[in-house]
Motif scaffolding. Structure first.
Motif, PDB file in Angstrom:
ATOM      1  N   GLU A 166     -20.257 -25.246  24.407  1.00  0.00           N
ATOM      2  CA  GLU A 166     -20.703 -24.131  25.133  1.00  0.00           C
ATOM      3  C   GLU A 166     -22.084 -24.552  25.815  1.00  0.00           C
ATOM      4  OE1 GLU A 166     -19.444 -20.135  23.179  1.00  0.00           O
ATOM      5  OE2 GLU A 166     -20.082 -21.523  21.543  1.00  0.00           O
ATOM      6  N   GLU A 167     -23.030 -24.952  24.890  1.00  0.00           N
ATOM      7  CA  GLU A 167     -24.305 -25.513  25.535  1.00  0.00           C
ATOM      8  C   GLU A 167     -24.324 -26.345  26.547  1.00  0.00           C
ATOM      9  OE1 GLU A 167     -26.758 -25.991  22.187  1.00  0.00           O
ATOM     10  OE2 GLU A 167     -26.665 -24.015  21.609  1.00  0.00           O
ATOM     11  N   ALA A 168     -23.548 -27.216  26.469  1.00  0.00           N
ATOM     12  CA  ALA A 168     -23.418 -28.491  27.634  1.00  0.00           C
ATOM     13  C   ALA A 168     -22.870 -27.807  28.817  1.00  0.00           C
ATOM     14  CB  ALA A 168     -22.272 -29.681  26.735  1.00  0.00           C
ATOM     15  N   ALA A 169     -21.876 -27.263  28.756  1.00  0.00           N
ATOM     16  CA  ALA A 169     -21.217 -26.631  29.683  1.00  0.00           C
ATOM     17  C   ALA A 169     -22.173 -25.640  30.560  1.00  0.00           C
ATOM     18  CB  ALA A 169     -20.042 -25.438  29.492  1.00  0.00           C
ATOM     19  N   MET A 170     -23.050 -24.937  29.735  1.00  0.00           N
ATOM     20  CA  MET A 170     -24.125 -24.097  30.578  1.00  0.00           C
ATOM     21  C   MET A 170     -25.054 -24.991  31.222  1.00  0.00           C
ATOM     22  SD  MET A 170     -24.112 -20.969  30.097  1.00  0.00           S
ATOM     23  CE  MET A 170     -25.287 -19.655  29.676  1.00  0.00           C
ATOM     24  N   ASP A 171     -25.493 -26.193  30.477  1.00  0.00           N
ATOM     25  CA  ASP A 171     -26.431 -27.212  31.170  1.00  0.00           C
ATOM     26  C   ASP A 171     -26.045 -27.830  32.493  1.00  0.00           C
ATOM     27  OD1 ASP A 171     -28.208 -26.639  29.074  1.00  0.00           O
ATOM     28  OD2 ASP A 171     -27.829 -28.698  28.129  1.00  0.00           O
ATOM     29  N   GLY A 173     -24.276 -26.345  34.484  1.00  0.00           N
ATOM     30  CA  GLY A 173     -24.277 -25.115  35.577  1.00  0.00           C
ATOM     31  C   GLY A 173     -23.244 -24.301  35.490  1.00  0.00           C
ATOM     32  N   ALA A 174     -22.346 -24.453  34.529  1.00  0.00           N
ATOM     33  CA  ALA A 174     -21.424 -23.212  34.446  1.00  0.00           C
ATOM     34  C   ALA A 174     -21.789 -21.820  34.222  1.00  0.00           C
ATOM     35  CB  ALA A 174     -20.437 -23.706  33.268  1.00  0.00           C
ATOM     36  N   ARG A 175     -21.243 -21.138  35.024  1.00  0.00           N
ATOM     37  CA  ARG A 175     -21.562 -19.590  34.975  1.00  0.00           C
ATOM     38  C   ARG A 175     -21.341 -19.031  33.641  1.00  0.00           C
ATOM     39  NH1 ARG A 175     -19.790 -16.181  38.676  1.00  0.00           N
ATOM     40  NH2 ARG A 175     -18.040 -17.531  38.927  1.00  0.00           N
ATOM     41  N   PRO A 176     -21.863 -18.184  32.981  1.00  0.00           N
ATOM     42  CA  PRO A 176     -21.346 -17.553  31.481  1.00  0.00           C
ATOM     43  C   PRO A 176     -20.129 -17.240  31.318  1.00  0.00           C
ATOM     44  CG  PRO A 176     -23.594 -16.569  32.348  1.00  0.00           C
ATOM     45  CD  PRO A 176     -23.004 -17.359  33.332  1.00  0.00           C
ATOM     46  N   PHE A 177     -19.505 -16.480  32.560  1.00  0.00           N
ATOM     47  CA  PHE A 177     -18.186 -16.080  32.331  1.00  0.00           C
ATOM     48  C   PHE A 177     -17.249 -17.264  32.485  1.00  0.00           C
ATOM     49  CE2 PHE A 177     -14.040 -14.629  34.282  1.00  0.00           C
ATOM     50  CZ  PHE A 177     -13.740 -13.489  33.233  1.00  0.00           C
ATOM     51  N   THR A 178     -17.729 -18.179  33.051  1.00  0.00           N
ATOM     52  CA  THR A 178     -16.748 -19.433  33.106  1.00  0.00           C
ATOM     53  C   THR A 178     -16.711 -20.302  31.801  1.00  0.00           C
ATOM     54  OG1 THR A 178     -17.666 -19.611  35.399  1.00  0.00           O
ATOM     55  CG2 THR A 178     -16.248 -21.463  34.630  1.00  0.00           C
ATOM     56  N   VAL A 179     -17.863 -20.265  31.383  1.00  0.00           N
ATOM     57  CA  VAL A 179     -18.105 -20.727  29.914  1.00  0.00           C
ATOM     58  C   VAL A 179     -16.672 -19.978  29.033  1.00  0.00           C
ATOM     59  CG1 VAL A 179     -19.636 -21.498  28.030  1.00  0.00           C
ATOM     60  CG2 VAL A 179     -20.374 -21.746  30.171  1.00  0.00           C
ATOM     61  N   LEU A 180     -17.328 -18.738  29.013  1.00  0.00           N
ATOM     62  CA  LEU A 180     -16.348 -17.877  28.208  1.00  0.00           C
ATOM     63  C   LEU A 180     -14.847 -17.893  28.388  1.00  0.00           C
ATOM     64  CD1 LEU A 180     -16.138 -15.315  26.320  1.00  0.00           C
ATOM     65  CD2 LEU A 180     -16.101 -13.965  28.375  1.00  0.00           C
ATOM     66  N   ARG A 181     -14.431 -18.120  29.640  1.00  0.00           N
ATOM     67  CA  ARG A 181     -12.966 -18.497  29.883  1.00  0.00           C
ATOM     68  C   ARG A 181     -12.549 -19.702  29.628  1.00  0.00           C
ATOM     69  NH1 ARG A 181     -10.272 -19.400  34.722  1.00  0.00           N
ATOM     70  NH2 ARG A 181     -12.294 -19.704  35.757  1.00  0.00           N
ATOM     71  N   ARG A 182     -13.256 -20.831  29.892  1.00  0.00           N
ATOM     72  CA  ARG A 182     -13.060 -22.349  29.848  1.00  0.00           C
ATOM     73  C   ARG A 182     -13.257 -23.031  28.563  1.00  0.00           C
ATOM     74  NH1 ARG A 182     -12.188 -24.509  35.051  1.00  0.00           N
ATOM     75  NH2 ARG A 182     -11.437 -26.527  33.839  1.00  0.00           N
ATOM     76  N   ILE A 183     -14.305 -22.360  27.699  1.00  0.00           N
ATOM     77  CA  ILE A 183     -14.649 -23.055  26.598  1.00  0.00           C
ATOM     78  C   ILE A 183     -14.575 -22.257  25.236  1.00  0.00           C
ATOM     79  CG2 ILE A 183     -16.451 -24.201  25.468  1.00  0.00           C
ATOM     80  CD1 ILE A 183     -16.077 -25.790  28.142  1.00  0.00           C
ATOM     81  N   THR A 184     -15.250 -21.038  25.369  1.00  0.00           N
ATOM     82  CA  THR A 184     -14.996 -20.352  24.255  1.00  0.00           C
ATOM     83  C   THR A 184     -13.839 -19.670  23.930  1.00  0.00           C
ATOM     84  OG1 THR A 184     -17.435 -19.662  24.781  1.00  0.00           O
ATOM     85  CG2 THR A 184     -16.659 -18.547  23.113  1.00  0.00           C
TER      86      THR A 184
END
Lengths: 283, 307
Positions: A166-171, A173-184
């Protein structure tokens, strides 16, 4: 190795204890005789009787609808709660939050059922909703205790997840919602799935709470089983029990298989990603 | 990097933006407050009201007299319960039956959990699955299955008579023994799972050290394994004791008329006698008795998470 064999004996005796009653039920569901003491030969007539009974079919369909709706909502609420408990660290009111999630797991059902009914009656008097009791009130009650179970499942699942993805995706530049949908969410999927199944079976199984909060016209399957069982031995209940055991066992095995497969595929993808990265570093 | 950005990276993303955190905490909190915590207040309110021939069958808590609200609270329901030996017996009986059953569940569950924790790593998950699987099939039906097994003409009596152990059927159904058996059977997975969790994490090097220092296996078990598994034992016992104390289905289907348990009495007061205030007062008393065990369970769980 005397101790080892003693332990093994205990284990298998325990399993015999757990499974013997279920096996006996299954065998007797094929007993042609109405009496438990008499073996009247093999027969499937109780299954036929079951499927011709409109009461059983109605209650079963009512219970399945209630279970599907309440499990779905319970996964959302319990999933959020489990995630919060596992990831949000200390927050204000955390102790009360965790107590409110632990207590429904062990609270005697007679207390939960009675108190919810009192709430529904008071709400009807004050705000006019829910008007009367029936399917809606049973669904609300089931969501409440099932969400606590889902939270336990999701919480342990989240604790085992790697934060780094999740942290890598954030780094990157993924937006929080994208991280939620694609990773978490994809990583949590096995936990959410088993939470949903657990909530579904708990709802399908509940007699006490539903008896308190239901109203006329909303008889669930356990309520019907209970009234039949109270009147004495009814062999069609054995047939019904066998069907429930068969459905649940295949559901659990199927979900176990799906989870194993997704996990393996996930591991393969991660390995492949690392290989690609290695190749790029080489260039 | 600003402080906020540093926080964002240090903390977990997605749901942990401040808005995400708020949603993640607020939705479950609001739901559980409304549908789990607040309802107890209404039970307490009804327990302080008087029964009445109306719909719902309780008198109004607040009445208006000359334009002033007058609180109509009464202790009569609690006084009735504390005066009547039947209710007291049921309360004490529930606690006693739940305590004995919890002890039996521990005695049966501990060796099973220990055996699974000591099994080959590849075997542990399938064995655990075997423990959990019955829990997924209908509880009501599994209790009903025991009522068929325990009958006078049931399989257990037939088998014992065929073996010549007994000449006449033993009365097993509708006894306290049947209720305890039902509780042990239904709640065994709740005992095994937390026990397994602590036993599996047990540091093997401690056991080796004990053996190296000359401790015999039995000594190692009593002095090292057992004390270290106390948190699992506590969690398991609470997970069994608390719901068992208020059990309704098991005493109703397996118990006899003389097996008094508070859950059953409460059900009868509510559904058969339609006495909502007494049923609510019984629920309030049971809740008060169980608050301490519930808080203890919560404590053991949060400690297990930190440790």
């Amino acid at each position: 190795m005397r101790r080892g064999s003693f332990l093994t004996l205990c284990l298998w005796a325990g399993f015999a204890f757990l499974y013997l009653p279920i096996l006996v039920l299954i065998v007797y569901s094929f007993n042609a005789s109405r009496l438990v003491a008499v073996w009247g030969g093999w027969s499937v007539k109780w299954y036929g009787e079951l499927f011709r009974d409109p009461q059983v079919l109605g209650a079963a369909s009512m219970s399945l609808q209630i279970a599907a709706i309440s499990a779905t909502v319970a996964v959302v609420i319990g999933g959020l709660a489990g995630y919060a408990l596992s990831r949000f660290g200390r927050f204000r009111g955390r102790t009360g939050f965790s107590t409110m999630l632990t207590a429904p797991l062990v609270m005697p059902e007679v207390i939960t059922g009675l108190s919810l009914l009192m709430l529904f009656i008071a709400m009807e008097q004050i705000v006019g909703w829910p008007a009367g009791r029936g399917m809606t009130t049973v669904i609300i009650a089931h969501i409440t205790f099932a969400a606590a179970y889902v939270a336990v499942v999701v919480r342990s699942r989240v604790a085992g997840l790697d934060r780094a993805l999740e942290e890598a995706a954030m780094d990157l530049g993924a937006r929080p919602f994208t991280v939620l949908r694609r990773i978490t969410l994809p990583m949590l999927m096995p936990g959410l799935l088993s939470g949903w199944l657990l909530a579904f079976t708990l709802s399908l199984d509940d007699l006490v709470i539903a008896s308190f909060v239901t109203g006329p016209g909303a008889t669930t399957l356990p309520m019907l089983i209970f009234s039949k069982v109270r009147l004495g031995v009814s062999p069609d209940i054995n047939a019904l029990a066998t069907l429930i055991v068969a459905v649940v066992a295949s559901g659990v095995l199927l979900s176990g298989w799906i989870m194993l497969r997704t996990e393996r595929r996930h591991a393969r993808q991660v390995r492949a990603a690392f290989r690609r990265e290695g190749a790029m570093d080489g260039n | 990097m600003t402080d906020a950005a540093a926080d964002r990276v240090a903390d977990s993303p997605a749901l942990s933006t401040s808005r995400g955190r708020l949603i993640g905490i607020l939705i479950p909190t609001a739901w559980l407050l409304l549908f789990f915590a607040i309802p107890f207040l209404f039970v307490i309110k009804i327990s302080l009201s008087e029964a009445a021939y109306s719909v719902p069958p309780v008198s109004d808590f607040l009445i208006w007299q000359d334009g002033w609200p007058v609180l109509q609270a009464t202790w009569a329901n609690f006084a009735l319960i504390l005066d009547d030996p039947l209710y007291l017996q049921a309360l004490l009986g529930s606690l006693r039956i739940a305590a004995i059953s919890t002890l039996l569940t521990l005695l049966i569950g501990y060796p099973m959990a220990y055996a699974i924790a000591r099994a080959e790593p590849g075997m542990r998950t399938p064995l655990l699955l075997l423990v959990i699987l019955p829990f997924w099939t209908s509880f009501l039906i599994r209790v009903y299955a025991w009522s068929t097994l325990l009958q006078d003409q049931g399989m257990i009596n037939s088998a014992l008579m065929w073996l010549g152990v007994i000449d006449d059927p033993m009365r097993m159904l509708n006894t306290e023994f049947a209720v305890q058996l039902g509780i042990v059977y239904s709640y065994l997975p709740f005992m095994i799972l937390p026990l397994y969790a602590t036993l599996e994490r047990l540091d093997g090097s401690l056991l080796e050290a004990a053996a190296d220092l000359g401790a015999r296996p039995a000594t190692t078990f009593w002095r090292v394994t057992l004390p270290l598994s106390l948190p699992g034992m506590a969690a398991g016992c609470l997970l069994v004791f608390i719901p068992a104390a208020g059990e309704f289905v098991i005493p109703e289907l397996l118990g006899g008329p003389d097996t008094l348990m508070i859950g059953k009495i409460m059900w009868q007061e509510f559904f058969n006698n339609r006495d909502w205030p007494v049923a609510s007062a019984l629920a309030t008393i049971l809740l008060l008795l169980l608050i301490v065990p519930i808080l203890l369970l919560d404590r053991t769980q949060s400690r297990a998470e930190q440790g």
